[in-house]
Design an enzyme around this catalytic site. Structure first.
Site, PDB file in Angstrom:
ATOM      1  N   ASN A  47      22.867  -2.204  -2.584  1.00 21.27           N
ATOM      2  CA  ASN A  47      23.200  -2.234  -4.016  1.00 21.27           C
ATOM      3  C   ASN A  47      23.372  -0.838  -4.608  1.00 21.27           C
ATOM      4  O   ASN A  47      23.584  -0.695  -5.811  1.00 21.27           O
ATOM      5  CB  ASN A  47      22.161  -3.031  -4.813  1.00 21.27           C
ATOM      6  CG  ASN A  47      20.782  -2.391  -4.816  1.00 21.27           C
ATOM      7  OD1 ASN A  47      20.593  -1.264  -4.347  1.00 21.27           O
ATOM      8  ND2 ASN A  47      19.804  -3.109  -5.353  1.00 21.27           N
ATOM      9  N   SER A  63       5.660  -0.633   7.125  1.00 21.29           N
ATOM     10  CA  SER A  63       5.192   0.741   6.974  1.00 21.29           C
ATOM     11  C   SER A  63       3.718   0.833   7.341  1.00 21.29           C
ATOM     12  O   SER A  63       2.967  -0.143   7.199  1.00 21.29           O
ATOM     13  CB  SER A  63       5.380   1.191   5.520  1.00 21.29           C
ATOM     14  OG  SER A  63       4.668   2.373   5.245  1.00 21.29           O
ATOM     15  N   TYR A  70       3.679  -0.495  -4.364  1.00 27.26           N
ATOM     16  CA  TYR A  70       4.609  -0.398  -3.232  1.00 27.26           C
ATOM     17  C   TYR A  70       3.953  -0.926  -1.958  1.00 27.26           C
ATOM     18  O   TYR A  70       4.529  -1.757  -1.239  1.00 27.26           O
ATOM     19  CB  TYR A  70       5.049   1.049  -3.020  1.00 27.26           C
ATOM     20  CG  TYR A  70       5.604   1.298  -1.638  1.00 27.26           C
ATOM     21  CD1 TYR A  70       6.830   0.748  -1.258  1.00 27.26           C
ATOM     22  CD2 TYR A  70       4.886   2.030  -0.681  1.00 27.26           C
ATOM     23  CE1 TYR A  70       7.328   0.932   0.022  1.00 27.26           C
ATOM     24  CE2 TYR A  70       5.379   2.218   0.599  1.00 27.26           C
ATOM     25  CZ  TYR A  70       6.601   1.678   0.946  1.00 27.26           C
ATOM     26  OH  TYR A  70       7.083   1.862   2.211  1.00 27.26           O
ATOM     27  N   LYS A  81       4.836  -4.401   0.522  1.00 26.59           N
ATOM     28  CA  LYS A  81       4.998  -4.440   1.978  1.00 26.59           C
ATOM     29  C   LYS A  81       4.021  -5.434   2.606  1.00 26.59           C
ATOM     30  O   LYS A  81       4.395  -6.247   3.466  1.00 26.59           O
ATOM     31  CB  LYS A  81       4.776  -3.046   2.573  1.00 26.59           C
ATOM     32  CG  LYS A  81       5.896  -2.059   2.319  1.00 26.59           C
ATOM     33  CD  LYS A  81       7.178  -2.438   3.041  1.00 26.59           C
ATOM     34  CE  LYS A  81       8.231  -1.356   2.934  1.00 26.59           C
ATOM     35  NZ  LYS A  81       9.538  -1.780   3.505  1.00 26.59           N
ATOM     36  N   TYR A 112       6.351   1.636  10.707  1.00 25.01           N
ATOM     37  CA  TYR A 112       6.559   3.001  11.157  1.00 25.01           C
ATOM     38  C   TYR A 112       5.902   4.004  10.246  1.00 25.01           C
ATOM     39  O   TYR A 112       5.505   3.720   9.128  1.00 25.01           O
ATOM     40  CB  TYR A 112       8.027   3.321  11.397  1.00 25.01           C
ATOM     41  CG  TYR A 112       9.055   2.705  10.503  1.00 25.01           C
ATOM     42  CD1 TYR A 112       9.731   1.562  10.914  1.00 25.01           C
ATOM     43  CD2 TYR A 112       9.394   3.289   9.302  1.00 25.01           C
ATOM     44  CE1 TYR A 112      10.715   1.013  10.120  1.00 25.01           C
ATOM     45  CE2 TYR A 112      10.382   2.749   8.508  1.00 25.01           C
ATOM     46  CZ  TYR A 112      11.040   1.609   8.911  1.00 25.01           C
ATOM     47  OH  TYR A 112      12.015   1.072   8.119  1.00 25.01           O
ATOM     48  N   PHE A 113       5.792   5.193  10.808  1.00 25.14           N
ATOM     49  CA  PHE A 113       4.925   6.193  10.215  1.00 25.14           C
ATOM     50  C   PHE A 113       5.736   7.159   9.340  1.00 25.14           C
ATOM     51  O   PHE A 113       6.112   6.792   8.244  1.00 25.14           O
ATOM     52  CB  PHE A 113       4.071   6.827  11.317  1.00 25.14           C
ATOM     53  CG  PHE A 113       2.941   5.906  11.723  1.00 25.14           C
ATOM     54  CD1 PHE A 113       1.629   6.230  11.454  1.00 25.14           C
ATOM     55  CD2 PHE A 113       3.200   4.662  12.308  1.00 25.14           C
ATOM     56  CE1 PHE A 113       0.589   5.363  11.779  1.00 25.14           C
ATOM     57  CE2 PHE A 113       2.182   3.782  12.635  1.00 25.14           C
ATOM     58  CZ  PHE A 113       0.871   4.139  12.369  1.00 25.14           C
ATOM     59  N   ASN A 151       9.670  12.594  -2.336  1.00 20.07           N
ATOM     60  CA  ASN A 151       8.332  12.037  -2.212  1.00 20.07           C
ATOM     61  C   ASN A 151       7.687  12.411  -0.882  1.00 20.07           C
ATOM     62  O   ASN A 151       6.488  12.248  -0.697  1.00 20.07           O
ATOM     63  CB  ASN A 151       8.398  10.500  -2.312  1.00 20.07           C
ATOM     64  CG  ASN A 151       8.835  10.037  -3.680  1.00 20.07           C
ATOM     65  OD1 ASN A 151       8.160  10.301  -4.666  1.00 20.07           O
ATOM     66  ND2 ASN A 151       9.960   9.357  -3.750  1.00 20.07           N
ATOM     67  N   ASN A 152       8.509  12.902   0.053  1.00 21.56           N
ATOM     68  CA  ASN A 152       8.031  13.169   1.406  1.00 21.56           C
ATOM     69  C   ASN A 152       8.099  14.662   1.729  1.00 21.56           C
ATOM     70  O   ASN A 152       8.850  15.418   1.111  1.00 21.56           O
ATOM     71  CB  ASN A 152       8.859  12.379   2.418  1.00 21.56           C
ATOM     72  CG  ASN A 152       8.805  10.885   2.154  1.00 21.56           C
ATOM     73  OD1 ASN A 152       7.749  10.348   1.824  1.00 21.56           O
ATOM     74  ND2 ASN A 152       9.933  10.217   2.276  1.00 21.56           N
ATOM     75  N   PHE A 171      -1.031  20.159  -0.567  1.00 20.15           N
ATOM     76  CA  PHE A 171      -2.148  19.538  -1.288  1.00 20.15           C
ATOM     77  C   PHE A 171      -3.403  19.525  -0.417  1.00 20.15           C
ATOM     78  O   PHE A 171      -3.587  18.650   0.423  1.00 20.15           O
ATOM     79  CB  PHE A 171      -1.775  18.120  -1.717  1.00 20.15           C
ATOM     80  CG  PHE A 171      -0.666  18.084  -2.727  1.00 20.15           C
ATOM     81  CD1 PHE A 171      -0.899  18.397  -4.061  1.00 20.15           C
ATOM     82  CD2 PHE A 171       0.632  17.772  -2.339  1.00 20.15           C
ATOM     83  CE1 PHE A 171       0.125  18.380  -4.993  1.00 20.15           C
ATOM     84  CE2 PHE A 171       1.662  17.748  -3.261  1.00 20.15           C
ATOM     85  CZ  PHE A 171       1.410  18.056  -4.592  1.00 20.15           C
ATOM     86  N   ASP A 208      -4.707  10.770  -0.723  1.00 20.37           N
ATOM     87  CA  ASP A 208      -4.219  11.227   0.578  1.00 20.37           C
ATOM     88  C   ASP A 208      -5.248  10.977   1.673  1.00 20.37           C
ATOM     89  O   ASP A 208      -6.424  11.331   1.529  1.00 20.37           O
ATOM     90  CB  ASP A 208      -3.885  12.720   0.544  1.00 20.37           C
ATOM     91  CG  ASP A 208      -2.499  12.995  -0.019  1.00 20.37           C
ATOM     92  OD1 ASP A 208      -1.713  12.033  -0.122  1.00 20.37           O
ATOM     93  OD2 ASP A 208      -2.197  14.157  -0.339  1.00 20.37           O
TER      94      ASP A 208
END
Length: 352
Positions: free
Chosen positions: A33, A128, A152, A156, A180-181, A201-202, A221, A300
């Site tokens: 989309n 995930s 989120y 999942k 997956y990682f 975000n990554n 961080f 984290d």
């Protein structure tokens, strides 16, 4: 020639997977989309597919459009579906939970309804490692307890639960949940790669932007974790390895009529710290990545990497690329399309 329906087909992982599907002799119909992807990706995919480009077709549309989905499944018979489509930003999901549940979960309900109506029962789902929650030991095996700490993550996990339920309800379903990682890297050609919209975000896209001079420095961080260099550790996996894993999973759900619903980790089984990744990127790109260690970020996990034995046994699959390969391919993509690396969210138009 097996015919595969791919949702979210122009996204980062999906676009690479489609190309590998073509290499393995599949035909593909992909739907997207364009909420977090771009039409020009398909042009690059056609170029890379070469003489196999005619074996893939792109449809702009949304999974939640029941009439469109019914039309697509009426026009062609699909041997399997790979379901990538979904919003994926943890922070945004906290701000917009309803949008995440609607897009991710409700979209999957409509997909399953459509598949059942048209007698297509083979599905590979893009899950995930977030479904494992805040783990306290590694490596992570598929039988770890499941938990989620963001909307989120819950979308999942709820989807996984739904897939397990439908598989119990009808033995015709063959569903593989690929957990997956940390996918990174890009196609070796440098013609397709990850294209984050707004602030990444990554880690790797952020490193890429700093290396290109688009951001002044990288914020790391936390530098006081109980790891060798004090920074968090993650299992980074090359997107091309991930693509091959999906093709192996498709083969399983098509061939194995006793599949039911099964979860499999896709990772390398090796952890890399933030500082190790910065060093590897500098060594393999020749660019500098200035960074500053700042306070820890809430939520984290200290160290996360996958146990890979089940993937090796069930799929005959194992990651081939190392961190150096990931960095080299990421940098090739960044240098070839530096402006693509830095897409801003505009105040009214959404994307600039």
């Amino acid at each position: 020639m097996p015919n595969i329906f791919v949702t979210g087909g122009l996204g980062f992982i999906a676009s690479h997977t489609v190309l590998v599907l073509l290499e393995h002799g599949h035909s593909v119909v992909l739907i997207d989309n364009l909420s977090n992807s771009f039409p020009r990706v398909f042009d690059h995919m056609k170029k890379l597919a070469g003489d196999k480009a005619d074996n893939m077709k792109f449809v702009e549309g949304d999974l939640r459009d029941k009439a469109l989905m019914d039309k697509l499944f009426s026009e062609e018979k699909f041997d399997a579906v790979i379901h990538f489509a979904g919003f994926k930003a943890v922070g945004e999901s906290v701000e917009k939970p309803l949008e995440y549940y609607d897009n991710n979960f409700c979209g999957s309900v409509i997909l399953l309804e459509t598949m059942r109506k048209h007698n297509c029962y083979s599905l590979v789902f893009s899950s995930s490692c977030t479904v494992y929650g805040m783990v306290e030991k590694t490596p992570i095996t598929e039988d770890f307890a499941l938990a989620a700490y963001s909307p989120y993550g819950r979308t999942k996990l709820f989807q996984e639960d739904m897939f397990r339920d439908v598989a119990v309800s009808d033995p015709k379903w063959r569903i593989m949940l690929l957990r997956y990682f940390n996918p990174v890297g890009a196609h070796p050609s440098g013609d397709i790669g990850e294209h984050p919209v707004g602030i990444p975000n990554n880690l790797m896209p952020y490193i890429q932007q700093v290396a290109l001079g688009q951001r002044e420095f990288l914020r790391v961080f936390g530098g006081d974790y109980a790891t060798p260099d004090g920074t968090c550790i993650r299992d980074y996996i090359h997107v091309m390895d991930l693509a091959e894993g999906h093709v192996s999973a498709v083969q399983q759900v098509v061939d194995n009529d006793k599949m039911g619903c099964k979860a499999v980790n896709l990772g390398t089984g090796r952890g890399t710290s933030v500082l190790e990744m910065i060093k590897a990127f500098e060594e393999n790109s020749g660019a500098k990545v200035p960074y500053r260690i700042v306070d820890r970020r809430a939520g984290d996990t200290v160290a996360v990497w996958a146990a890979t034995e089940l993937a090796e046994r069930e799929l005959g699959w194992k990651a081939k690329y190392d961190v150096a390969d990931m960095c080299r391919d990421q940098w090739r993509w960044a240098q070839k399309y530096p402006k693509v690396s830095f897409t801003h969210v505009g105040p009214s138009t959404g994307v600039e």
